[in-house]
Design a protein around this motif. Structure first.
Motif, PDB file in Angstrom:
ATOM      1  N   GLY A 241       0.896  -1.427  -0.084  1.00 34.14           N
ATOM      2  CA  GLY A 241       0.027  -0.149   0.119  1.00 34.14           C
ATOM      3  C   GLY A 241       0.602   1.142   0.174  1.00 34.14           C
ATOM      4  N   ARG A 242       0.021   2.275   0.706  1.00 31.03           N
ATOM      5  CA  ARG A 242       1.015   3.385   0.487  1.00 31.03           C
ATOM      6  C   ARG A 242       1.187   3.925   1.894  1.00 31.03           C
ATOM      7  NH1 ARG A 242       0.799   1.853  -3.893  1.00 31.03           N
ATOM      8  NH2 ARG A 242       0.039   1.719  -4.960  1.00 31.03           N
ATOM      9  N   GLU A 243       1.908   4.929   2.113  1.00 29.34           N
ATOM     10  CA  GLU A 243       1.552   5.506   3.757  1.00 29.34           C
ATOM     11  C   GLU A 243       1.726   7.374   3.337  1.00 29.34           C
ATOM     12  OE1 GLU A 243       3.652   2.148   5.805  1.00 29.34           O
ATOM     13  OE2 GLU A 243       5.145   3.933   5.973  1.00 29.34           O
ATOM     14  N   VAL A 244       1.194   8.084   4.266  1.00 38.39           N
ATOM     15  CA  VAL A 244       1.243   9.350   4.710  1.00 38.39           C
ATOM     16  C   VAL A 244       1.920   9.496   5.790  1.00 38.39           C
ATOM     17  CG1 VAL A 244      -0.361  11.342   4.130  1.00 38.39           C
ATOM     18  CG2 VAL A 244      -0.342   9.264   3.045  1.00 38.39           C
ATOM     19  N   ASP A 245       2.350  10.321   5.946  1.00 37.84           N
ATOM     20  CA  ASP A 245       2.716  10.597   7.407  1.00 37.84           C
ATOM     21  C   ASP A 245       1.846  12.391   7.479  1.00 37.84           C
ATOM     22  OD1 ASP A 245       4.774   9.267   8.261  1.00 37.84           O
ATOM     23  OD2 ASP A 245       6.162   9.749   6.952  1.00 37.84           O
ATOM     24  N   VAL A 246       1.586  12.980   8.689  1.00 34.48           N
ATOM     25  CA  VAL A 246       0.101  13.576   8.943  1.00 34.48           C
ATOM     26  C   VAL A 246       0.180  14.105   9.759  1.00 34.48           C
ATOM     27  CG1 VAL A 246      -2.170  13.965   9.622  1.00 34.48           C
ATOM     28  CG2 VAL A 246      -0.993  12.414   7.484  1.00 34.48           C
ATOM     29  N   SER A 247       0.904  15.597  10.427  1.00 36.21           N
ATOM     30  CA  SER A 247       1.028  16.547  11.840  1.00 36.21           C
ATOM     31  C   SER A 247      -0.414  16.470  12.240  1.00 36.21           C
ATOM     32  CB  SER A 247       1.834  17.364  11.850  1.00 36.21           C
ATOM     33  OG  SER A 247       1.280  18.348  10.934  1.00 36.21           O
ATOM     34  N   THR A 248      -1.219  16.383  12.549  1.00 35.85           N
ATOM     35  CA  THR A 248      -2.180  16.482  13.176  1.00 35.85           C
ATOM     36  C   THR A 248      -2.548  17.405  14.205  1.00 35.85           C
ATOM     37  OG1 THR A 248      -2.369  15.410  15.113  1.00 35.85           O
ATOM     38  CG2 THR A 248      -2.779  13.785  13.698  1.00 35.85           C
ATOM     39  N   ALA A 249      -3.727  17.797  14.331  1.00 34.49           N
ATOM     40  CA  ALA A 249      -4.521  19.291  14.707  1.00 34.49           C
ATOM     41  C   ALA A 249      -3.557  18.922  16.353  1.00 34.49           C
ATOM     42  CB  ALA A 249      -6.245  19.062  14.742  1.00 34.49           C
ATOM     43  N   GLU A 250      -3.650  17.902  17.102  1.00 39.82           N
ATOM     44  CA  GLU A 250      -3.286  18.117  18.253  1.00 39.82           C
ATOM     45  C   GLU A 250      -1.558  18.160  18.465  1.00 39.82           C
ATOM     46  OE1 GLU A 250      -4.569  15.384  16.848  1.00 39.82           O
ATOM     47  OE2 GLU A 250      -6.527  16.405  17.779  1.00 39.82           O
ATOM     48  N   GLY A 251      -1.045  18.179  17.255  1.00 37.56           N
ATOM     49  CA  GLY A 251       0.496  18.695  17.253  1.00 37.56           C
ATOM     50  C   GLY A 251       1.091  17.022  17.038  1.00 37.56           C
ATOM     51  N   GLY A 252       1.190  16.226  17.187  1.00 38.43           N
ATOM     52  CA  GLY A 252       2.197  14.565  16.605  1.00 38.43           C
ATOM     53  C   GLY A 252       1.761  14.718  14.637  1.00 38.43           C
ATOM     54  N   THR A 253       2.483  13.419  15.319  1.00 35.98           N
ATOM     55  CA  THR A 253       2.540  13.163  13.724  1.00 35.98           C
ATOM     56  C   THR A 253       1.796  11.815  14.371  1.00 35.98           C
ATOM     57  OG1 THR A 253       4.833  14.035  13.328  1.00 35.98           O
ATOM     58  CG2 THR A 253       3.684  12.673  11.801  1.00 35.98           C
ATOM     59  N   ILE A 254       1.063  11.085  12.416  1.00 41.02           N
ATOM     60  CA  ILE A 254       0.856   9.955  12.823  1.00 41.02           C
ATOM     61  C   ILE A 254       0.958   9.715  11.555  1.00 41.02           C
ATOM     62  CG2 ILE A 254      -1.218   9.931  14.322  1.00 41.02           C
ATOM     63  CD1 ILE A 254      -3.064  10.383  12.146  1.00 41.02           C
ATOM     64  N   THR A 255       1.353   8.463  10.765  1.00 33.66           N
ATOM     65  CA  THR A 255       0.927   7.713   9.878  1.00 33.66           C
ATOM     66  C   THR A 255       0.204   6.610   9.809  1.00 33.66           C
ATOM     67  OG1 THR A 255       3.750   6.770  10.295  1.00 33.66           O
ATOM     68  CG2 THR A 255       2.082   6.216   8.434  1.00 33.66           C
ATOM     69  N   LEU A 256      -0.633   7.584   8.020  1.00 34.67           N
ATOM     70  CA  LEU A 256      -2.080   6.638   7.769  1.00 34.67           C
ATOM     71  C   LEU A 256      -1.156   5.668   6.339  1.00 34.67           C
ATOM     72  CD1 LEU A 256      -4.170  10.116   7.029  1.00 34.67           C
ATOM     73  CD2 LEU A 256      -4.078   8.553   9.727  1.00 34.67           C
ATOM     74  N   ARG A 257      -1.854   4.532   6.690  1.00 32.46           N
ATOM     75  CA  ARG A 257      -1.689   3.536   5.236  1.00 32.46           C
ATOM     76  C   ARG A 257      -3.273   3.158   4.781  1.00 32.46           C
ATOM     77  NH1 ARG A 257       0.861   2.333   9.640  1.00 32.46           N
ATOM     78  NH2 ARG A 257       2.722   2.975   9.717  1.00 32.46           N
ATOM     79  N   ALA A 258      -3.085   2.920   3.446  1.00 28.00           N
ATOM     80  CA  ALA A 258      -3.601   2.969   1.883  1.00 28.00           C
ATOM     81  C   ALA A 258      -3.909   2.326   1.412  1.00 28.00           C
ATOM     82  CB  ALA A 258      -4.911   3.895   2.436  1.00 28.00           C
ATOM     83  N   LYS A 259      -4.218   1.413   0.778  1.00 31.84           N
ATOM     84  CA  LYS A 259      -3.798   0.707  -0.505  1.00 31.84           C
ATOM     85  C   LYS A 259      -3.878   1.327  -1.708  1.00 31.84           C
ATOM     86  CE  LYS A 259      -3.807  -3.371   0.885  1.00 31.84           C
ATOM     87  NZ  LYS A 259      -3.269  -4.153   0.324  1.00 31.84           N
ATOM     88  N   VAL A 260      -5.201   2.763  -1.045  1.00 30.52           N
ATOM     89  CA  VAL A 260      -5.192   3.935  -2.690  1.00 30.52           C
ATOM     90  C   VAL A 260      -4.766   5.312  -1.525  1.00 30.52           C
ATOM     91  CG1 VAL A 260      -6.473   5.062  -3.858  1.00 30.52           C
ATOM     92  CG2 VAL A 260      -5.867   2.516  -3.979  1.00 30.52           C
ATOM     93  N   ILE A 261      -4.286   6.439  -2.519  1.00 38.62           N
ATOM     94  CA  ILE A 261      -4.413   7.803  -2.641  1.00 38.62           C
ATOM     95  C   ILE A 261      -4.651   8.316  -3.438  1.00 38.62           C
ATOM     96  CG2 ILE A 261      -2.819   9.803  -1.064  1.00 38.62           C
ATOM     97  CD1 ILE A 261      -0.925   8.425  -0.820  1.00 38.62           C
ATOM     98  N   LEU A 262      -5.814   9.455  -2.468  1.00 40.10           N
ATOM     99  CA  LEU A 262      -6.600  10.038  -4.199  1.00 40.10           C
ATOM    100  C   LEU A 262      -6.427  11.172  -3.338  1.00 40.10           C
ATOM    101  CD1 LEU A 262      -9.240  10.566  -6.323  1.00 40.10           C
ATOM    102  CD2 LEU A 262     -10.867  10.781  -4.746  1.00 40.10           C
ATOM    103  N   ILE A 263      -6.315  12.044  -4.476  1.00 34.07           N
ATOM    104  CA  ILE A 263      -5.618  13.527  -4.482  1.00 34.07           C
ATOM    105  C   ILE A 263      -6.536  14.200  -5.510  1.00 34.07           C
ATOM    106  CG2 ILE A 263      -4.212  15.840  -4.881  1.00 34.07           C
ATOM    107  CD1 ILE A 263      -2.777  13.593  -3.897  1.00 34.07           C
TER     108      ILE A 263
END
Ligand SMILES: Cc1cc2nc3c(=O)[nH]c(=O)nc-3n(C[C@H](O)[C@H](O)[C@H](O)COP(=O)(O)OP(=O)(O)OC[C@H]3O[C@@H](n4cnc5c(N)ncnc54)[C@H](O)[C@@H]3O)c2cc1C
Length: 482
Positions: free
Chosen positions: A245-267
């Protein structure tokens, strides 16, 4: 006087270009239409409105089947979606509509249609496949493309946009949608209903940023209850391909960073104008990153060169492109000076329930410093909504100080249809009294329009002053029940 091959040449055969071409040719102008794709119809037909609304309907049918028990029916055992079957239905709807936008039809109207990549040589001439074509007027209606944000690693990470979305080989098991605007939000619900695990990442503090926050939040709650996961106030830091799949690192509203995983990224993070390669700078037609700059008669700085539709970056809707195309025809061919006026331009986001808007909402009224009174009706008080199992949503009406409607927002089933009564009323300067007094068929969703108009007027009609007057003149005796 200079002699040109054509009275008008149009670049782009989408909603705006086709309107200009058919209007010009039917008025007797010698018309040239060029598209870089080997077919007409533009984004709306091939990658936008038509495939998305067809997909939305399919997902709605599945949603209703999933909820059969809520309508007193036996539950339906659902099998997984075979996406190529869904795509085939989308394709067949496109093919049916395509006939209306065929080169043959435009040729019959008198339009010369050419396909290829045009570029301006001078302000009256373009070159296409090595051949020059001259026209007295030009209209640029080349539309827009998905804006790909500069995210670290994205260039080596596979992703899709609305161009690939409707012809996927299989239904993705999971999807991260970057962008919480209308396209991202409509597709989040549709794919979630088909069975994809959907996560939406939005950089702002609400989805559908043009809408009032209460309406956008209402939509978000409905989608969240159906299973869509939202990250608001979140920035995408980086993206990468990973095993499975694909991974996306996201800085969240709470100030942390999380990694989201999915088969597809839609822009779905916005649009960019299709102007590359046209050599606009060489002929003095100005543009910025939103689009080609035009005045309210849709003229660029070169007064015989017009632009209309998405390429101007103004209101990116098919009906806006068609409207602007009509303005170009008026000015360029009819020589009737006509200006674009967007005061009552409606639009609709086709979630279920839909969110439709015309005129001012609270956000826009506050920004413009306009004072207003607000009138709200809820769909849970509309009999037809309840009968249809749709008792969610509300209508907001904004009135100016004189009691004249300046804006309507409707969140509810078929809101895109319901707003049309207000389109006619506001454009025709129809009084609220007329809407409130007009008999609407019962039971219909549209009764909500009559009801909100009546709510404002009944405060006046049933006021203490009126009651006192009637009691005085006609000796009315007042309440019969304590
Ligand atoms: C997923 C999605 C859903 C949407 N849903 C809706 C909706 O429900 N309702 C709504 O009102 N709007 C919707 N839109 C927006 C709508 O599709 C656009 O606003 C509309 O298509 C704009 O029309 P246009 O004529 O400006 O551009 P287009 O329709 O895109 O046409 C532009 C044409 O120009 C051609 N072209 C591009 N570059 C060149 C070039 N260099 N030379 C020659 N030709 C060129 C293209 O091939 C294309 O045919 C949606 C968009 C998307 C992406």
């Amino acid at each position: 006087m200079a002699v040109y091959d054509f009275d008008i040449g149009i670049l782009g055969g989408g909603s705006a270009g086709l309107t200009i071409a058919s209007g010009s040719a039917q008025l007797g102008a010698k018309t040239l239409l060029i598209d870089r794709e080997p077919r007409l119809g533009g984004d709306c037909l091939h990658f936008g409105c038509v495939p998305s609304k067809t997909l939305i309907m399919t997902s709605r049918v599945r949603h209703l089947m999933n909820n059969a028990a809520g309508f007193g029916l036996p539950g339906v055992k659902m099998t997984p979606v075979n996406f190529p079957d869904v795509s085939a239905r989308i394709r067949s709807v496109i093919d049916t509509i395509q006939k209306h936008d065929s080169p043959e039809r435009f040729c019959n109207l008198g339009v010369r249609v050419e396909f290829g990549d045009p570029a301006f040589i001078d302000d009256h001439t373009i070159r296409l496949d090595g051949r020059p074509y001259t026209a007295k007027n030009w209209a640029i209606a080349t539309g827009s493309s998905p804006l790909i944000p500069p995210i670290q690693g994205l260039e080596t990470t596979p992703f899709i946009t609305n161009r690939e979305l409707f012809s996927l080989g299989h239904l993705p098991e999971s999807m991260i949608i970057l962008g919480g605007g209308p396209i991202g939000i409509e597709m989040s619900q549709a794919f979630c209903r088909l069975g994809t695990k959907v996560t939406v990442v939005q950089h702002g503090s609400q989805i559908l940023p043009k809408e009032d926050k209460d309406m956008a939040d209402y939509v978000m709650q409905i989608l969240h209850a159906e299973g869509v996961v939202f990250y608001l106030d979140s920035q995408i830091i980086s993206a990468r391909d990973s095993i499975g799949g694909r991974e996306v690192d996201v800085s969240t509203a709470e100030g942390g960073t999380i990694t989201l995983r999915a088969k597809v990224i839609l822009i779905a993070t916005g649009r960019t104008p299709n102007i590359a390669g046209l050599r606009l700078e060489s002929i003095g037609v100005e543009s910025d990153k939103k689009g080609i700059k035009v005045d309210n008669r849709m003229r660029t700085g070169r007064k015989h060169i017009y632009a209309a539709g998405d390429v101007t970056g103004r209101y990116q809707f098919t009906h806006a492109a068609g409207y602007e195309g009509g303005i170009v025809v008026s000015n360029a061919i009819f020589h009737l000076p006509r200006k674009a006026d967007y005061t009552f331009l409606p639009w609709c986001t086709y979630t279920d329930p839909e969110l439709a808007s015309i005129g001012m909402n609270e956000k826009r009224a506050k920004e413009a410093g306009i004072s207003y009174s607000l009138w709200i009706e809820e769909f849970r008080d509309n009999d037809r909504s309840l009968a249809e199992g749709e008792g969610t949503g509300k209508l907001k009406m904004l009135l100016d100080q004189g009691g004249k409607p300046i804006g309507i927002q409707i969140l509810g089933a078929h809101a895109g249809e319901l707003i049309s009564e207000w389109v006619a009323a506001m454009n025709g300067n129809v009084k609220l009294m007329t809407i409130a007094g007009a008999v609407h068929p019962y039971p219909t969703l549209a009764e909500i329009n009559k009801k909100v108009a009546g709510a404002y007027l009944s405060k006046k009609i049933f006021s203490d002053t009126v009651k006192k007057g009637l009691a005085f003149f006609f000796d009315l005796k007042g309440r019969a029940c304590g």
